[in-house]
Design a protein around this motif. Structure first.
Motif, PDB file in Angstrom:
ATOM      1  N   LYS A  53      41.338  53.501  49.440  1.00  0.00           N
ATOM      2  CA  LYS A  53      42.142  53.102  48.188  1.00  0.00           C
ATOM      3  C   LYS A  53      41.858  51.910  47.761  1.00  0.00           C
ATOM      4  N   LEU A  54      41.913  50.798  48.708  1.00  0.00           N
ATOM      5  CA  LEU A  54      41.484  49.439  48.224  1.00  0.00           C
ATOM      6  C   LEU A  54      40.238  49.175  47.807  1.00  0.00           C
ATOM      7  N   ALA A  55      39.201  50.007  48.785  1.00  0.00           N
ATOM      8  CA  ALA A  55      37.771  49.814  48.165  1.00  0.00           C
ATOM      9  C   ALA A  55      37.648  50.522  46.800  1.00  0.00           C
ATOM     10  N   LEU A  56      38.288  51.705  46.488  1.00  0.00           N
ATOM     11  CA  LEU A  56      38.012  52.214  45.268  1.00  0.00           C
ATOM     12  C   LEU A  56      38.708  51.206  44.234  1.00  0.00           C
ATOM     13  N   PHE A  57      39.874  50.548  44.233  1.00  0.00           N
ATOM     14  CA  PHE A  57      40.429  49.698  43.488  1.00  0.00           C
ATOM     15  C   PHE A  57      39.559  48.504  43.197  1.00  0.00           C
ATOM     16  N   LEU A  58      39.152  47.820  44.349  1.00  0.00           N
ATOM     17  CA  LEU A  58      38.214  46.738  43.955  1.00  0.00           C
ATOM     18  C   LEU A  58      36.862  46.884  43.264  1.00  0.00           C
ATOM     19  N   ALA A  59      36.070  48.220  43.461  1.00  0.00           N
ATOM     20  CA  ALA A  59      34.993  48.578  42.896  1.00  0.00           C
ATOM     21  C   ALA A  59      35.244  48.896  41.720  1.00  0.00           C
ATOM     22  N   PHE A  60      36.259  49.143  41.024  1.00  0.00           N
ATOM     23  CA  PHE A  60      36.338  49.609  39.415  1.00  0.00           C
ATOM     24  C   PHE A  60      37.123  48.270  38.848  1.00  0.00           C
ATOM     25  N   LEU A  61      37.534  47.657  39.833  1.00  0.00           N
ATOM     26  CA  LEU A  61      38.369  46.354  39.045  1.00  0.00           C
ATOM     27  C   LEU A  61      37.338  45.214  38.724  1.00  0.00           C
ATOM     28  N   LEU A  62      36.272  45.078  39.512  1.00  0.00           N
ATOM     29  CA  LEU A  62      35.176  44.105  39.022  1.00  0.00           C
ATOM     30  C   LEU A  62      34.774  44.232  37.816  1.00  0.00           C
ATOM     31  N   PRO A  63      34.184  45.335  37.472  1.00  0.00           N
ATOM     32  CA  PRO A  63      33.439  45.631  36.211  1.00  0.00           C
ATOM     33  C   PRO A  63      34.710  45.886  35.049  1.00  0.00           C
ATOM     34  N   LEU A  64      35.896  46.065  35.436  1.00  0.00           N
ATOM     35  CA  LEU A  64      37.003  45.975  34.533  1.00  0.00           C
ATOM     36  C   LEU A  64      37.114  44.444  33.923  1.00  0.00           C
ATOM     37  N   ILE A  65      37.240  43.699  34.875  1.00  0.00           N
ATOM     38  CA  ILE A  65      37.455  42.075  34.699  1.00  0.00           C
ATOM     39  C   ILE A  65      36.341  41.662  33.917  1.00  0.00           C
ATOM     40  N   TYR A  66      35.163  41.974  34.581  1.00  0.00           N
ATOM     41  CA  TYR A  66      33.993  41.433  33.805  1.00  0.00           C
ATOM     42  C   TYR A  66      33.791  41.909  32.165  1.00  0.00           C
ATOM     43  N   GLY A  67      34.183  43.242  31.946  1.00  0.00           N
ATOM     44  CA  GLY A  67      34.353  43.605  30.538  1.00  0.00           C
ATOM     45  C   GLY A  67      35.413  42.989  29.578  1.00  0.00           C
TER      46      GLY A  67
END
Length: 247
Positions: A53-67
């Protein structure tokens, strides 16, 4: 109509104008949106590390923050940027909710499908989406182009050319939607919420450019060349006359 021969140098100029992007910015987007998420999903999904779960969350959080940061920093309020941020949010949300692959596949196909519909919608008026590219005064010497079209009585043919180019542009997004859907269906075969599924998400990200982005990109490079050559033929102008040298 007026016919003018074209050269390789002239054709390469139109490509560079429409595809030019700072290498640093392009590499940063590739790194943040694809490479880092792949590394997180493949190396940190184990229970002895971040966990699924945490790996999934972090993997999609970074592109979201960047965007979001790019959106706020550049005050980029266009439709496509907003849709891109929504796309990343939905991808992460569906994966965290352990949605079946079919729902992720539908989501993957829906974004380019919306783009295609928006592009086709631009045809409702007298001008199409590609009009805004080829009648951009920063790039094109619009007054000279329009004067040449009027002198040659080629306005109707010119508008028809740009509308055809817009249709091809929309069809490239429809192709992308189909490829997105098929890629998700064939790659995401594991059980949602498992380490295997995270690995498959990483594989899907890794294949997204060569499978989903490259074919439409090639289509649109050819599309731009065809429209540009048609523009030269209908106006009787060469590259130096068409392009706004100051822009």
């Amino acid at each position: 109509g007026i016919s003018v021969g074209s050269s390789e140098n002239e054709d390469s100029q139109i490509l560079s104008e429409f595809t030019q992007k700072k290498p640093g910015a392009a590499f940063k987007e590739l790194f943040v949106n694809i490479i880092i998420p792949i590394m997180i999903l493949t190396n940190l999904s184990g229970e002895d590390r971040l966990g699924i779960k945490l790996a999934l969350f972090l993997a999609f959080l970074l592109p979201l923050i960047y965007g979001l940061n790019d959106y706020i920093k550049n005050k980029n309020t266009n439709f496509f940027s907003i849709l891109g941020i929504i796309s990343v949010s939905l991808s992460g949300g569906l994966a965290l909710l352990e949605a079946d692959a079919i729902y992720i596949a539908i989501k993957e196909a829906s974004i380019p499908l919306i783009f295609a519909c928006a592009i086709l919608y631009s045809l409702r008026g007298g001008e199409s989406l590609i009009h805004y590219f080829f009648e951009n005064p920063t790039l094109i010497n619009v007054q000279k182009v329009l004067s040449s079209l009027e002198a040659a009585n080629n306005f109707k043919s010119y508008n028809k050319l740009l509308r055809k180019g817009t249709v091809v542009f929309a069809l490239s997004f429809l192709l992308s939607a189909l490829l997105n859907f098929l890629l998700a269906i064939f790659v995401l075969t594991g059980e949602p919420g498992t380490e295997e599924f995270n690995y498959q998400l990483a594989k899907m990200l890794a294949l997204s450019f060569p499978v989903n982005a490259l074919p439409p990109m090639i289509i649109n490079i050819v599309n731009i060349i065809v429209v540009y050559r048609g523009m030269k033929k209908l106006t009787g102008l060469n590259s130096e006359e068409i392009f706004n040298q100051k822009g």
